[in-house]
Design an enzyme around this catalytic site. Structure first.
Site, mmCIF file in Angstrom:
data_model
loop_
_atom_site.group_PDB
_atom_site.id
_atom_site.type_symbol
_atom_site.label_atom_id
_atom_site.label_comp_id
_atom_site.label_asym_id
_atom_site.label_seq_id
_atom_site.Cartn_x
_atom_site.Cartn_y
_atom_site.Cartn_z
ATOM 1 N N ASP A 71 9.710 8.753 -0.478
ATOM 2 C CA ASP A 71 8.266 8.558 -0.626
ATOM 3 C C ASP A 71 7.910 7.200 -0.018
ATOM 4 O O ASP A 71 8.789 6.386 0.287
ATOM 5 C CB ASP A 71 7.927 8.599 -2.118
ATOM 6 C CG ASP A 71 6.478 8.246 -2.411
ATOM 7 O OD1 ASP A 71 5.589 8.758 -1.717
ATOM 8 O OD2 ASP A 71 6.249 7.428 -3.327
ATOM 9 N N ASP A 130 4.461 4.979 -0.836
ATOM 10 C CA ASP A 130 3.772 4.024 -1.703
ATOM 11 C C ASP A 130 4.538 3.784 -2.999
ATOM 12 O O ASP A 130 4.948 4.722 -3.686
ATOM 13 C CB ASP A 130 2.361 4.523 -2.026
ATOM 14 C CG ASP A 130 1.464 4.495 -0.809
ATOM 15 O OD1 ASP A 130 1.417 3.457 -0.143
ATOM 16 O OD2 ASP A 130 0.826 5.524 -0.509
#
Length: 297
Positions: A88, A90
């Protein structure tokens, strides 16, 4: 013959060394062998039998070691090193949320932060939350994105994780429910082989507040993982995924080793393997890499 499981303990180098007391507690819980040092004062492996009914679980081990701020990852010894890494973006490779930082710059920080919180905790549909957060960028210049990127620090050890796995033949991908404007630049800087994100519409250097194409949400992250593994010619069990939000749960559950990285409470409730105190190097130690194996260039 080696034991079928291994418990990896990792301490945060910034906060001190791995306490012997924590190692002793962990060995007792898993009926493990003497520790094998992966990184002096930072990480050890404790080889152990497969847990049976009534034995310590990852959750009980974490609870016992929490006072020492030590992360513990319990895996099978077979197939430890993974051939695929999917991360991922953020609050995973970045120490912050790109959308929240953009909102602060446009004066809508509190509003967007609340939406982000609800979305990452699974309290709002991802598509709806993303569109609501994106519309607030309408009319702002593309330079706003550049300003946010310049002030977003990378997570401790993320480049080491990517480069070390690549050096050992793994395929690496950055997949985000955020904007591909950021994934493209972050992937290039860190060395990810590929990246995927949502396309933010920009016309004549101005953000329109709209998205182009289908939104990349939780199911799409898992689908990308499946495709990458198939193209790499390996099973999902040979993959490592990492993320912090509700939209990461499907890919975390699907991977051979899915790690909830400094994750939201609802993610920690359903993902067994967790990193809560340390950095990205823990993902390498969990695969049996030693400090000497880690690529630091």
């Amino acid at each position: 013959m080696s034991l079928p499981c291994v418990l990896t303990l990792v301490a945060n180098r910034r906060h001190g060394t791995l306490p012997k007391e924590a190692i002793d507690i962990a060995r007792n819980l898993v009926k493990g062998e003497p520790p094998v040092v992966l990184s002096e004062g930072e990480a050890v492996d404790i080889f152990c039998p497969t847990p049976g009914p009534g034995d310590a679980t990852p959750a009980t081990i974490r609870a016992a070691l929490a006072p020492y701020k030590v992360d513990a990852i319990l895996t099978k010894t077979r197939g430890r090193r993974k051939a695929v890494l999917v991360s991922d973006m953020d609050s995973t490779i970045f120490d912050g949320e790109t959308l929240d930082d953009l909102a602060k710059a446009t004066g809508t920080g509190d509003y967007v932060a609340e939406i982000t919180k609800r979305a990452m905790n699974g309290e709002m549909e991802f598509d709806e939350s993303l569109r609501k957060r994106t519309i607030g960028l309408k009319g702002h210049p593309e330079s706003l994105l550049k300003d946010v990127l310049e002030h977003l620090p990378f997570t401790d050890g993320i480049r080491e994780l990517v480069q070390t796995m690549k050096a050992n033949g793994a395929r690496t991908a950055l997949i985000s429910g955020g904007f591909d404007w950021f994934t493209e630049r972050a992937a290039k800087k860190l060395g990810f082989d590929e990246h995927y994100g949502n396309q933010l519409e920009i016309k004549d250097g101005i953000i329109t507040g709209q998205l182009i194409g289908k939104i990349l949400g939780p199911d799409a992250k898992k689908e990308h993982l499946e495709t990458i593994c198939a193209e790499r010619g390996v099973k999902l069990s040979a993959s490592l995924t990492t993320g912090d939000g509700a939209n990461d749960i499907p890919m975390l559950k699907a991977a051979g080793l899915g790690i909830a990285y400094h994750a939201k409470p609802n993610v920690r409730q359903v993902i067994e393997q967790q990193v809560n105190f340390t950095g990205m190097r823990t993902h390498l130690f969990a695969q049996g890499y030693t400090a000497a194996d880690i690529v630091t260039d």
